[in-house]
Design an enzyme around this catalytic site. Structure first.
Site, PDB file in Angstrom:
ATOM      1  CE  LYS A 116      -3.765  -2.072   2.562  1.00  0.00           C
ATOM      2  NZ  LYS A 116      -4.630  -1.972   3.731  1.00  0.00           N
ATOM      3  CE  LYS A 158      -5.300   2.350   5.976  1.00  0.00           C
ATOM      4  NZ  LYS A 158      -5.753   3.133   4.796  1.00  0.00           N
ATOM      5  N   GLY A 164      -9.930  -4.545   3.901  1.00  0.00           N
ATOM      6  CA  GLY A 164     -11.240  -4.736   4.501  1.00  0.00           C
ATOM      7  C   GLY A 164     -11.339  -4.107   5.880  1.00  0.00           C
ATOM      8  CG  HIS A 208     -14.352   4.663   1.566  1.00  0.00           C
ATOM      9  ND1 HIS A 208     -13.355   3.922   2.156  1.00  0.00           N
ATOM     10  CD2 HIS A 208     -14.504   4.156   0.320  1.00  0.00           C
ATOM     11  CE1 HIS A 208     -12.927   3.020   1.302  1.00  0.00           C
ATOM     12  NE2 HIS A 208     -13.619   3.132   0.182  1.00  0.00           N
ATOM     13  CE  LYS A 237     -15.186  -0.087   1.002  1.00  0.00           C
ATOM     14  NZ  LYS A 237     -14.622  -0.537  -0.291  1.00  0.00           N
ATOM     15  CD  GLU A 275     -10.831   1.100  -0.610  1.00  0.00           C
ATOM     16  OE1 GLU A 275     -10.184   1.380   0.424  1.00  0.00           O
ATOM     17  OE2 GLU A 275     -11.662   0.172  -0.682  1.00  0.00           O
ATOM     18  NE  ARG A 292      -9.995  -7.061  -2.728  1.00  0.00           N
ATOM     19  CZ  ARG A 292     -10.864  -6.252  -2.157  1.00  0.00           C
ATOM     20  NH1 ARG A 292     -12.109  -6.197  -2.575  1.00  0.00           N
ATOM     21  NH2 ARG A 292     -10.515  -5.454  -1.163  1.00  0.00           N
ATOM     22  NE  ARG A 338     -20.365  -4.401   1.416  1.00  0.00           N
ATOM     23  CZ  ARG A 338     -19.052  -4.580   1.418  1.00  0.00           C
ATOM     24  NH1 ARG A 338     -18.530  -5.496   2.220  1.00  0.00           N
ATOM     25  NH2 ARG A 338     -18.272  -3.847   0.651  1.00  0.00           N
TER      26      ARG A 338
END
Lengths: 456, 252
Positions: A116, A158, A164, A208, A237, A275, A292, A338
């Site tokens: 990242k 992080k 996720g 976001h 999310k 993102e 992905r 979701r």
């Protein structure tokens, strides 16, 4: 095009990939664990092969089992879905070494975007603003304290690996930093096998927003608009929508155009998501790229009419993209809910059990991607996603109205779901005004949020 | 099973407006009950029913009830795969729907050439003679509500060649050596029909990406025959070698 694809995943995404394969006229084999023997993708597949026991480490996360299954079933490509092996560049390499194609970016591209921190530097160099962060990985406590002081509190810890939202912690004082780093290191080690951490400046009241891109092997790339994923619970999310209510049409176009220019210049290939965090002033900062297909991809499919999974497979097969930016028309507004096997009344504890009855809502603009069926037993071993309900409308108000009606119509009996939190969101003034930030739920706590909604 | 579920639903309805209304203590008690059933009662019951000449056993413990019943014509549920269908890639699959221990003639004649053939075929025939045959009980758990969950939780994480977490036929599968991996099956010398083996003996290997994974005998006994030909692609948990357990053999 491929002859036969091994689907190395489960649940709704295995079903989604199976549908894309059928649309493309490609045979598909569903690889499953013993716990998923009776799952819908296995039942609907032309072929299915058991690759291991319920324990994902010996089935869905076992590269040898997945690759061996692909070989003995005569597949020439492997689709990893999301999660599991989908962002494991070593897996992608081994797949390639066995003369199979990994459906996703080619291994060298995955490798380039694996870290990242490295990706932020790379894409920062191609004009994407990035959040002020630590200089590389945190070496020790002194280094962490010094870097946090330089960036300015609050800071977000992080993990370099994974995603996720797992293993992240926000800290407001130097005193909290020390113990939070210990917790994050151990979480990252057990979740991703890599305990490298870095720091980022924490933006209060951020949103976001992510940009969907698709780039073929020949450098032809398009963006497919953005998605707003601000509604989160503890960095997970739960509701996504497009277009984002946070930005003006001009600002959205600017964000998307800068994103696609940067990834094409950096040599990205296949579908992917960039993102960003957007602060109160509307400034955006690149945080990471997901190499992905994402859970929330249907939001974009509803707006564009483009099958992203089929596009992903076609690009991996070496086909040209076949459409240009001018062909990508973003129509209307879409919201994805979701549906998780989680109990909102008990800290969203994940549940399992038998689905006694199931009814997927319908009507104009409604789509339900789910692997549920009456009598299906939700196994306790995997993530809690039961399905995704997507509502499209010509405008946000219509999408909300259709979503509300569809959530009321949805029936999942036998297991507790998080559907109440979605119904509560659709009565929340902040959400209805499109002013939600990533702390909408966590600021007052989901329980208090639900209680407040019940009073209105 | 349906009555149990109805009972649970009624329980929830009585407790309040939704399924969440059950209090934590009741849930904890349920979980403890399930754990107890999984850890001790279910395996004991399976063993018991395997030795008795009865069709059904039922035990009450607290609010939970466990009933084990032999399916009518035990062979019907013997094949593990509910979702089985003819498959080009699973040439070994088609035998799953057959009665236990009655390999297809053409398959056994290929797999078991020579003098061992007749013996194994007759052993198999007597083995599959019916639900009362104590050597192939073909147990299927029924109730409480959540199907095989207690069995599942106790089965996870154990050796790769067990009957499998969701396999209700725990006792029946003990007579079958199953595949520890997805790959290509190569029977070993001890898989020849008539060979006397001990639990844990290597019957062959499944080659997974060049790494041999051992197929081991689940019980002491005599090899009846291989179910899948050498060189066949097999999946995890697939039935590979049929054994006559030693206890049953001596009992006859």
């Amino acid at each position: 095009m491929f002859r036969k694809i091994l689907i190395a995943n489960r649940g709704e995404i295995a079903l989604r990939i199976l549908r894309a394969c059928r649309t493309l006229g490609v045979e598909a084999v569903v690889a499953y664990s013993e716990a998923d023997r009776d799952s819908l993708p296995v039942q609907l597949a032309d072929e299915a092969i058991c690759i291991g026991p319920a324990d994902a480490r010996r089935s869905y996360l076992s590269a040898p089992a997945v690759i061996s299954a692909a070989i003995v079933t005569g597949c020439d490509a492997v689709h990893p879905g999301y999660g599991f092996l989908s962002e494991d560049e070593t897996f992608a390499e081994v797949v390639g070494a066995h003369d199979l194609t990994f459906i996703g970016p080619p291994p060298p591209v995955l490798d380039r975007f694996a870290s990242k921190e490295g990706t932020r530097r790379l894409l920062g160099g191609y004009g994407l603003p990035t959040i002020p962060g630590s200089d590389g990985m945190l070496r020790d406590d002194e280094h962490a304290l010094a870097e946090a002081a330089r960036i300015g509190y609050p800071v977000l810890i992080k993990p370099s690996a994974g995603g996720g939202g797992k293993g992240m912690r926000m800290v407001r004082t130097p005193r909290e930093l020390d113990s939070a780093i210990k917790v994050c290191r151990s979480e990252a080690r057990s979740a991703f096998g890599d305990d490298s951490l870095y720091l980022e400046k924490w933006l209060e009241d951020n949103r976001h927003v992510e940009v969907q891109v698709a780039v073929d092997r020949y450098g032809q790339g398009v963006h497919l608009g953005e998605r707003d994923c601000s509604v989160q619970r503890r960095h997970q999310k739960i509701l996504e929508e497009a277009p984002t209510p946070a930005l003006s049409p001009a600002a959205r176009a600017d964000l998307c155009e800068r994103a696609i220019r940067a990834v094409v210049a950096a040599g990205y290939e296949n579908v992917g998501t960039l993102e960003f965090l957007v602060d109160g002033a509307g400034d955006f900062y690149f945080i990471e790229i997901n190499c992905r297909i994402q859970v929330e991809h249907p939001v974009t499919e509803m707006l564009t009419g483009i099958d992203l999974v089929a596009t992903q497979i076609r690009i991996a097969a070496g086909e040209p993209l076949g459409f240009s930016q001018a062909d990508v028309q973003l129509r209307g507004h879409a919201i994805e809910f979701r549906i998780n096997a989680e109990d909102p009344a008990h800290e969203f504890r994940p549940g399992a059990g038998i689905v006694e009855s199931f009814h997927a809502p319908g009507g104009p603009g409604i789509r339900m991607d789910s692997h549920l069926y009456p009598g299906y037993e939700v196994p306790p071993y995997y993530d809690s996603l039961l399905g995704k309900l997507i509502a499209w409308g010509p405008d946000r108000a219509t999408a909300i109205a259709r979503g509300r009606s569809a959530l009321d119509e949805l029936v999942v009996d036998g297991i507790t779901t998080n559907v109440e939190i979605h119904k509560a969101l659709l009565t929340n003034p902040t959400f209805l005004d499109g002013r939600m930030t990533t702390n909408l739920l966590d600021r007052i706590g989901s329980a208090a949020f639900l209680a407040a909604a019940a009073r209105t | 099973m349906p009555d149990d579920r109805d009972a649970r639903r009624a329980d929830r309805d009585a407790a309040g407006p939704g399924p969440d209304a059950r209090d934590a203590a009741a849930r904890a008690a349920d979980h403890a009950g399930i754990d107890r059933l999984a850890a001790t009662l279910v395996p004991a019951l399976i063993a018991k029913l395997g030795t008795l000449n009865v069709g059904e056993l039922e035990v009450h413990e607290g609010d939970w009830r466990v009933r084990l019943r032999r399916p009518a014509g035990a062979s019907a549920t013997y094949g593990r795969r509910v979702t089985d269908r003819p498959s080009r890639t699973h040439p070994g699959h088609e035998q799953h729907g057959h009665a236990p221990g009655t390999p297809e003639p053409h398959r056994s004649s290929r797999a078991l050439p020579g003098p061992g053939h007749g013996a194994s075929a007759s052993a198999a025939a007597s083995n599959g003679s019916g639900p009362a045959g104590a050597t192939s009980p073909g147990l299927a758990p029924v109730g409480p509500g959540r199907g095989g969950e207690p069995v599942t939780s106790s089965g996870v994480g154990e050796g790769g060649h067990g009957p499998g977490p969701s396999d209700p036929n725990a006792d029946a599968a003990a007579q079958i050596a199953t595949s520890p991996a997805v790959g290509v099956f190569q029977p070993g010398p001890k898989s020849v029909a008539g060979t006397r083996v001990r639990a844990g003996d290597r019957l062959g290997v499944v080659d997974m990406l060049g790494v041999p994974q051992e197929v081991v005998a689940p019980v002491d006994g005599i090899v009846v025959g291989v179910i899948v030909d050498a060189g066949t692609a097999v999946e995890y948990g697939q039935e590979l070698v049929h054994l006559q357990p030693a206890v049953a053999t001596e009992g006859r």
